[in-house]
Every structure is written in C-alpha cells, then in structure tokens.
Design a protein around this motif. Sequence first.
Motif, mmCIF file in Angstrom:
data_model
loop_
_atom_site.group_PDB
_atom_site.id
_atom_site.type_symbol
_atom_site.label_atom_id
_atom_site.label_comp_id
_atom_site.label_asym_id
_atom_site.label_seq_id
_atom_site.Cartn_x
_atom_site.Cartn_y
_atom_site.Cartn_z
ATOM 1 N N VAL A 1 0.895 -1.256 0.051
ATOM 2 C CA VAL A 1 0.012 0.154 0.130
ATOM 3 C C VAL A 1 0.967 1.089 -0.039
ATOM 4 C CG1 VAL A 1 -1.649 1.253 1.163
ATOM 5 C CG2 VAL A 1 -1.893 -0.949 1.181
ATOM 6 N N ALA A 2 1.969 1.179 0.905
ATOM 7 C CA ALA A 2 2.854 2.370 0.963
ATOM 8 C C ALA A 2 3.422 2.878 -0.471
ATOM 9 C CB ALA A 2 3.774 2.382 2.039
ATOM 10 N N GLY A 3 3.902 1.595 -1.036
ATOM 11 C CA GLY A 3 4.578 1.684 -2.256
ATOM 12 C C GLY A 3 3.810 1.624 -3.647
ATOM 13 N N GLY A 4 2.239 1.561 -3.635
ATOM 14 C CA GLY A 4 1.561 1.368 -4.538
ATOM 15 C C GLY A 4 1.160 2.393 -5.653
ATOM 16 N N ASP A 5 0.151 2.236 -6.434
ATOM 17 C CA ASP A 5 -0.156 3.381 -7.278
ATOM 18 C C ASP A 5 -1.096 4.242 -6.539
ATOM 19 O OD1 ASP A 5 1.048 1.941 -9.151
ATOM 20 O OD2 ASP A 5 -0.731 0.613 -9.831
ATOM 21 N N ARG B 1 -15.603 -3.630 3.495
ATOM 22 C CA ARG B 1 -16.859 -3.474 2.889
ATOM 23 C C ARG B 1 -17.495 -1.999 3.106
ATOM 24 N NH1 ARG B 1 -17.374 -6.297 7.854
ATOM 25 N NH2 ARG B 1 -18.210 -4.988 9.800
ATOM 26 N N ASP B 2 -16.500 -1.110 3.838
ATOM 27 C CA ASP B 2 -16.809 0.134 4.072
ATOM 28 C C ASP B 2 -16.234 1.169 2.680
ATOM 29 O OD1 ASP B 2 -18.120 -0.262 6.201
ATOM 30 O OD2 ASP B 2 -16.361 0.271 7.580
ATOM 31 N N GLU B 3 -16.632 2.112 2.395
ATOM 32 C CA GLU B 3 -16.336 2.894 1.067
ATOM 33 C C GLU B 3 -14.823 3.216 1.212
ATOM 34 O OE1 GLU B 3 -17.670 6.483 -1.653
ATOM 35 O OE2 GLU B 3 -18.977 6.064 0.248
ATOM 36 N N PHE B 4 -14.516 3.932 2.122
ATOM 37 C CA PHE B 4 -13.212 4.913 2.216
ATOM 38 C C PHE B 4 -12.073 3.678 2.112
ATOM 39 C CE2 PHE B 4 -9.386 5.989 4.307
ATOM 40 C CZ PHE B 4 -8.863 7.032 3.446
ATOM 41 N N PRO B 5 -12.109 2.515 3.068
ATOM 42 C CA PRO B 5 -10.961 1.506 2.884
ATOM 43 C C PRO B 5 -10.912 0.897 1.726
ATOM 44 C CG PRO B 5 -12.170 1.152 4.920
ATOM 45 C CD PRO B 5 -12.919 2.424 4.324
ATOM 46 N N ARG B 6 -12.353 0.419 1.029
ATOM 47 C CA ARG B 6 -12.247 -0.070 -0.240
ATOM 48 C C ARG B 6 -11.615 0.823 -1.183
ATOM 49 N NH1 ARG B 6 -17.042 -1.120 0.016
ATOM 50 N NH2 ARG B 6 -17.907 0.381 -1.280
ATOM 51 N N THR B 7 -11.990 2.020 -1.337
ATOM 52 C CA THR B 7 -11.426 2.927 -2.447
ATOM 53 C C THR B 7 -9.891 3.356 -2.376
ATOM 54 O OG1 THR B 7 -13.822 3.968 -2.504
ATOM 55 C CG2 THR B 7 -11.760 5.313 -3.632
ATOM 56 N N PHE B 8 -9.489 3.382 -0.925
ATOM 57 C CA PHE B 8 -8.078 3.620 -0.709
ATOM 58 C C PHE B 8 -7.142 2.584 -1.342
ATOM 59 C CE2 PHE B 8 -4.390 3.276 2.334
ATOM 60 C CZ PHE B 8 -4.006 4.725 2.046
ATOM 61 N N LEU B 9 -7.655 1.166 -0.902
ATOM 62 C CA LEU B 9 -6.878 0.146 -1.175
ATOM 63 C C LEU B 9 -7.080 -0.332 -2.949
ATOM 64 C CD1 LEU B 9 -5.067 -2.252 -0.429
ATOM 65 C CD2 LEU B 9 -7.302 -3.690 -0.009
ATOM 66 N N ARG B 10 -8.127 0.097 -3.343
ATOM 67 C CA ARG B 10 -8.397 -0.125 -5.020
ATOM 68 C C ARG B 10 -7.380 0.889 -5.741
ATOM 69 N NH1 ARG B 10 -13.499 0.883 -5.636
ATOM 70 N NH2 ARG B 10 -14.224 -1.380 -5.477
ATOM 71 N N ASP B 11 -7.197 2.129 -5.222
ATOM 72 C CA ASP B 11 -6.625 3.016 -5.907
ATOM 73 C C ASP B 11 -4.971 2.639 -5.918
ATOM 74 O OD1 ASP B 11 -8.729 4.643 -6.438
ATOM 75 O OD2 ASP B 11 -8.336 5.975 -4.642
ATOM 76 N N ARG B 12 -4.413 2.080 -4.729
ATOM 77 C CA ARG B 12 -3.052 2.016 -4.611
ATOM 78 C C ARG B 12 -2.929 0.325 -5.070
ATOM 79 N NH1 ARG B 12 -0.077 5.024 -0.547
ATOM 80 N NH2 ARG B 12 -1.168 7.119 -0.164
ATOM 81 N N LEU B 13 -3.751 -0.527 -5.012
ATOM 82 C CA LEU B 13 -3.466 -1.955 -5.531
ATOM 83 C C LEU B 13 -4.573 -2.516 -6.361
ATOM 84 C CD1 LEU B 13 -2.670 -3.478 -1.892
ATOM 85 C CD2 LEU B 13 -0.984 -2.568 -3.545
ATOM 86 N N PRO B 14 -4.880 -1.917 -7.543
ATOM 87 C CA PRO B 14 -5.759 -2.021 -8.439
ATOM 88 C C PRO B 14 -5.729 -3.504 -8.927
ATOM 89 C CG PRO B 14 -4.078 -0.690 -9.558
ATOM 90 C CD PRO B 14 -3.845 -0.809 -8.017
ATOM 91 N N TYR B 15 -4.585 -4.002 -8.818
ATOM 92 C CA TYR B 15 -4.602 -5.669 -9.235
ATOM 93 C C TYR B 15 -5.210 -6.457 -8.405
ATOM 94 C CZ TYR B 15 -0.384 -5.211 -6.554
ATOM 95 O OH TYR B 15 0.454 -4.883 -5.383
ATOM 96 N N LEU B 16 -5.574 -5.990 -7.201
ATOM 97 C CA LEU B 16 -6.300 -6.858 -6.316
ATOM 98 C C LEU B 16 -7.930 -6.494 -6.135
ATOM 99 C CD1 LEU B 16 -3.729 -7.131 -3.176
ATOM 100 C CD2 LEU B 16 -3.929 -8.561 -4.979
ATOM 101 N N LEU B 17 -8.192 -5.465 -6.383
ATOM 102 C CA LEU B 17 -9.360 -4.594 -5.887
ATOM 103 C C LEU B 17 -9.760 -3.615 -7.372
ATOM 104 C CD1 LEU B 17 -10.144 -4.087 -2.519
ATOM 105 C CD2 LEU B 17 -11.247 -5.730 -3.919
ATOM 106 N N GLY B 18 -9.273 -4.098 -8.501
ATOM 107 C CA GLY B 18 -9.379 -3.441 -9.785
ATOM 108 C C GLY B 18 -10.948 -3.484 -10.238
#
Length: 341
Positions: free
Chosen positions: A257-261, A324-341
């Motif tokens: 996450v720290a080094g992600g997109d 299942r909450d919006e902010f954590p899901r969006t935060f992770l998707r933005d940085r690791l799109p290959y996991l939650l793209g």
Amino acid sequence: MPAADTATRSSRPLHDARRDAWLGTVLLLTLGSLAGAVLTAPPAGSPAGPALGAVLFLGSSVHVAASAWFCTVPEVRRFMAARPGRYLYAPAALVGGTALLGALVPRGAFTLLLLAFFAWQFVHFQKQNLGLAALAHAAYGTGPLRREERRSIVAAGLAGTAGLLCRPSLLQLGQDTPSLLPRLFPYAAGLFALAVVVGTACLLRRPRDTRPWQVVGLQGTALAFFLPVFLFNSPYAAVAGLTVAHGFQYLLMLGLVAGGDGGGRMPRLISLTLLVNIALLLGIVLNLASHLHGGGPTSRTLYGAYLGAVMAHFVLDAGLWRLRDEFPRTFLRDRLPYLLG
C-alpha cells in the motif's frame, strides 16, 4: 478498437502477474513462518535463539508500530479525524487504561487480564486471515466468500484461540490461571477439527472454476492456521509461528500500500522510507516495553501501556482495513488495482 480498451487489455498481464506474486508471497510468508518456528523452536522452558528472536521482533513489535504509518497519509488522517471515537478516544483510553491497570492490579489478577488480551489478539489474527481469503476471491474474480465459508474460518480461529487459552503454558502464563482450563483443551481441539472439515467441504462444493489453486491455498491456510497450537508443547513451536506469520502478512500488505499506485502527493520512495523508519523506531520502543512485566510498578505501568498500544492497533486496523466500507475499499483499490480493480 478504442484506446481505453487497448490500454486495459495491455495492463491485464501485468495485473495478473502482480496478483499472482502477491498471493504467492502471502502463502510463502505464512507457511514459511509456521514451519520455520517449528524448526527453530527451542525446548519448552528455554529462550528463543537470536534468529527466532529477530523474526519475532519484526512480526510482533515492528508490525504493530507500522500501523502508525497511516497517520502520514493526508486522506487517511481526514478519514480518522471525522471519526474521533474510534481513531482517537478509544486508542487513548486503551493505552491509559491498561497503563493504570498495570500499575494497580495485583500480579495474579493481571494474569487473568492477560488471558483476555491474548484472546483478543488471536481473534484479531484470524480476522486478518479471513480478510486475506476474501481479498483473494476478489482478486481472482471468484465471487465473495460464502456465509458458511466465513463462519468456518471464524470458528476455526475461535477454537484455536480457545485451545491457546486452555493451555496457558503455551502463552508462558503457567501460574495464576484457572486449573479448569487444561481440561477443556480436547474440546477446543475437536471444535477446531470440525471447523476445518466443514470449511474444506464448503470450499470443495464450489464449482471448479471458482476455486483456483491459489485461492484454495490461501483459504485452506486460513482454516488450518491454528494447527500448531494442537500439535506442539513448545510455546515457540505452537505460538511464535502464528505471531510471525500474522506480522509478516501485515507488513507485506502495508508495504504494498505504501509503495502502491495512486500514492497521492507523497512520492513512493518517501512513503516507503517513512514506513520503514516508523516501524523500526517505534518497534524498538514497543519491544523494550514488552519485557517489563516482571518489574516494579513503574515497569508494569509501561508494560500496561505497551498492551494498550497493541490493542489500539487492533482497533485502528479493524476500521482501516474493513473493505465493506467505502473509504478503505476505495483507498486500497486506488493503490492496489490488481487486487481490487
């Protein structure tokens, strides 16, 4: 063909490779930690060797300290500031309250409080395993974890935690614990075995195209995570691997996450440098405090504060990684799109 479609298709092989590398690394760290602890564990009653002590430091104190990195991310700070009850008041109360208990509660009663702390800790471990299994299904597009699969993973974790509490010697809490607990250990073992069997059956009932081997491996690891508790008498063989595996899983995810997109305004190298420095420096402080339980009131106050800091980490993570909450899901998707793209 539109340019957007071409770009999407050209990025898929890279996304697939990153996804496979993520899952393979999680499996390697988890299984390697469990097996490595068994192979390097000293006999019961002996201290850990330098190598095992070093990985325990990384998997325990450093991984807890690493969660402070979130405070360096502006959007996470804004999210937490809007919810001060969970992200400010609860952590402060935990640190202050356990510091006070450490100073005032007699040693025998404090041991009972430690059992409650360990119960929360190992349930937290299994929640992370559950989250990783759910993330694997999302990454591979195999549909969400089914209700019975979730319940089996949770039940296996609860039974494993109960097994640990029934054998306080595995937690190096042999004194001042209820004598009834060891007699309940076989029941915990039976419930654990039942949860693993049911969870495996649920997984195998899935259509073959919704259970690729990578997902099966990670979900199976989550189910059987607490198996060492029921196989070994050495605290390090039974428990150290769980601690190291959990910590390494966490450090991997946080490092990605720290080094992600989508890292926002902070350059990737600076973000990773901050993570490493925060984790190591605060980890050293936590590690020093974690060894003060046998001293006088001042030492036990600091030890209590250490326990509170670890529990504050549980509370912070329960919110910041809840997909299942919006902010954590969006935060992770933005940085690791290959996991939650």
